[in-house]
Design an enzyme around this catalytic site. Structure first.
Site, PDB file in Angstrom:
ATOM      1  CB  CYS A  84       0.373   1.850   4.043  1.00 44.43           C
ATOM      2  SG  CYS A  84      -1.330   1.272   3.961  1.00 44.43           S
ATOM      3  CB  CYS A 109      -0.896  -0.052   1.241  1.00 44.03           C
ATOM      4  SG  CYS A 109      -1.747   1.475   1.637  1.00 44.03           S
TER       5      CYS A 109
END
Length: 108
Positions: free
Chosen positions: A35, A32
């Site tokens: 993230c 991600c």
């Protein structure tokens, strides 16, 4: 680097924590991109401002489905803010330093 937690030690470190400090748990995954951006921001905020005032943990949602499911994590990154073992606040998506500070300061 923020401490990684997992389904095995989550309960002990977050829910049953004896700390009177707020706890931020970053639900993330290695693939991600947002993230990763948030992780850099959290490292900076924790190291420079909150090391003595709060606890920060990371939980990889791919490897730890139990607590990801329990807290209904459907989008990452998601941060959940805990105090005294209870979920107090939540933020989905990348946040600004100000957003994170505001949520933490309410719990300190």
């Amino acid at each position: 680097m923020l401490q990684e937690i997992n389904d095995t030690n989550f309960n002990q470190l977050v829910i049953l924590s004896k700390s009177n400090k707020p706890i931020l748990v970053d639900f993330w995954a290695p693939w991600c991109a947002p993230c990763k951006s948030l992780s850099i921001l959290l490292e900076e905020i924790y190291t420079n401002e909150y090391k003595k005032k709060a606890l920060f943990f990371k939980l990889n949602v791919d490897d730890n489905p139990k607590y990801s499911d329990r807290y209904k994590i459907r989008s990452i990154p998601t941060m959940i803010f805990f105090k005294d073992g209870k979920k107090k606040d939540m933020h989905i998506g990348v946040a600004t330093k100000e957003d994170i500070r505001e949520k933490l300061n309410k719990l300190i």
